[in-house]
Scaffold this motif. Structure first.
Motif, short mmCIF file in Angstrom:
data_model
loop_
_atom_site.label_atom_id
_atom_site.label_comp_id
_atom_site.label_asym_id
_atom_site.label_seq_id
_atom_site.Cartn_x
_atom_site.Cartn_y
_atom_site.Cartn_z
N MET A 237 1.04 -1.21 -0.14
CA MET A 237 -0.12 0.21 -0.21
C MET A 237 0.77 1.10 0.09
O MET A 237 1.52 0.84 0.95
CB MET A 237 -0.61 0.23 1.25
CG MET A 237 -1.86 1.02 1.58
SD MET A 237 -2.47 0.66 2.60
CE MET A 237 -2.53 0.83 4.22
N ASP B 221 -2.35 4.95 -3.02
CA ASP B 221 -3.66 5.08 -3.20
C ASP B 221 -4.51 5.46 -2.90
O ASP B 221 -5.61 4.79 -2.59
CB ASP B 221 -3.43 3.27 -2.83
CG ASP B 221 -2.22 2.54 -3.49
OD1 ASP B 221 -1.61 2.93 -4.77
OD2 ASP B 221 -1.99 1.19 -3.72
N TYR C 247 -6.21 8.21 -3.91
CA TYR C 247 -7.37 8.11 -5.01
C TYR C 247 -8.62 7.31 -4.26
O TYR C 247 -9.55 7.61 -4.44
CB TYR C 247 -6.45 6.43 -5.89
CG TYR C 247 -4.97 7.30 -6.93
CD1 TYR C 247 -4.37 8.53 -7.17
CD2 TYR C 247 -4.61 6.18 -7.06
CE1 TYR C 247 -3.42 8.60 -8.05
CE2 TYR C 247 -3.44 6.80 -7.65
CZ TYR C 247 -2.86 7.62 -8.43
OH TYR C 247 -1.47 7.47 -8.55
N TYR C 248 -8.18 6.55 -3.24
CA TYR C 248 -9.57 5.99 -2.96
C TYR C 248 -10.58 7.08 -2.29
O TYR C 248 -11.83 7.59 -1.93
CB TYR C 248 -8.93 4.74 -1.39
CG TYR C 248 -10.75 4.40 -0.65
CD1 TYR C 248 -11.24 2.92 -1.62
CD2 TYR C 248 -10.64 4.98 0.43
CE1 TYR C 248 -12.63 2.82 -0.77
CE2 TYR C 248 -11.60 4.04 0.95
CZ TYR C 248 -12.54 3.15 0.13
OH TYR C 248 -13.42 3.35 1.08
N THR D 240 -4.80 2.81 -13.25
CA THR D 240 -4.50 2.98 -12.53
C THR D 240 -5.32 3.47 -10.78
O THR D 240 -4.16 2.47 -10.12
CB THR D 240 -3.08 4.53 -11.94
OG1 THR D 240 -2.77 4.35 -14.13
CG2 THR D 240 -2.49 5.04 -11.46
N ALA E 251 -5.50 0.18 -7.62
CA ALA E 251 -4.56 0.76 -6.39
C ALA E 251 -6.10 0.79 -5.71
O ALA E 251 -5.36 -0.18 -4.25
CB ALA E 251 -4.97 2.45 -6.70
N ARG F 252 -5.18 -2.79 -5.36
CA ARG F 252 -4.14 -3.68 -4.39
C ARG F 252 -5.21 -3.15 -2.41
O ARG F 252 -4.45 -3.93 -1.78
CB ARG F 252 -3.11 -2.51 -4.37
CG ARG F 252 -2.38 -3.02 -4.90
CD ARG F 252 -0.77 -2.14 -5.06
NE ARG F 252 -1.37 -0.69 -5.62
CZ ARG F 252 -1.50 0.00 -6.97
NH1 ARG F 252 -1.29 -0.35 -8.21
NH2 ARG F 252 -1.21 1.24 -7.00
N LEU F 253 -5.68 -1.80 -2.36
CA LEU F 253 -6.39 -1.43 -1.21
C LEU F 253 -6.74 -3.12 -0.91
O LEU F 253 -6.88 -3.14 0.72
CB LEU F 253 -6.85 -0.66 -0.41
CG LEU F 253 -6.20 0.91 -1.40
CD1 LEU F 253 -7.28 1.95 -0.99
CD2 LEU F 253 -4.91 0.64 0.18
#
Length: 110
Positions: free
Chosen positions: A1, A5, A8-9, A31, A35, A38-39
């Motif tokens: 992380m 990320d 963006y979230y 992208t 992200a 990945r989170l």
């Protein structure tokens, strides 16, 4: 992380649109998707409910919890960056109301 990320979230939770967030950060839409994946992998939970392309994105319960913490983490990250930048300047930055600055500070600074 990584911090991006989380940025963006947080933006995605407000904008509710992958394409707009990608445009805001000058990155591709994949992208942003990567992200979020990945989170979700890092937290072992689905964070968003992705409906059809014409519906807005909604946050799951876990997503709402992460949003609270992501805002705090982002705030502390920006604060750390600012403090470190100020430490290189080797000067003290003081903020005060105008009345104190103009009337009292000159006397104290002497």
């Amino acid at each position: 992380m990584n911090i991006n990320d989380l940025k963006y979230y947080v933006s995605l939770s407000t904008e509710k649109n992958f394409s707009r967030v990608a445009q805001d950060y000058s990155v591709s839409q994949p992208t942003i998707s990567a992200a979020i994946k990945r989170l979700e992998a890092a937290f072992g939970s689905q964070l968003l409910v992705r409906g059809n392309p014409h519906q807005a994105i909604t946050l799951t319960t876990a997503g709402e919890q992460l949003l609270v913490h992501a805002n705090e983490i982002s705030y502390h990250y920006r604060l750390a960056v600012r403090e470190i930048e100020n430490s290189y300047r080797q000067q003290l930055v003081i903020g005060m109301p105008p009345i104190i600055e103009t009337n009292y500070f000159p006397m104290v600074a002497k």
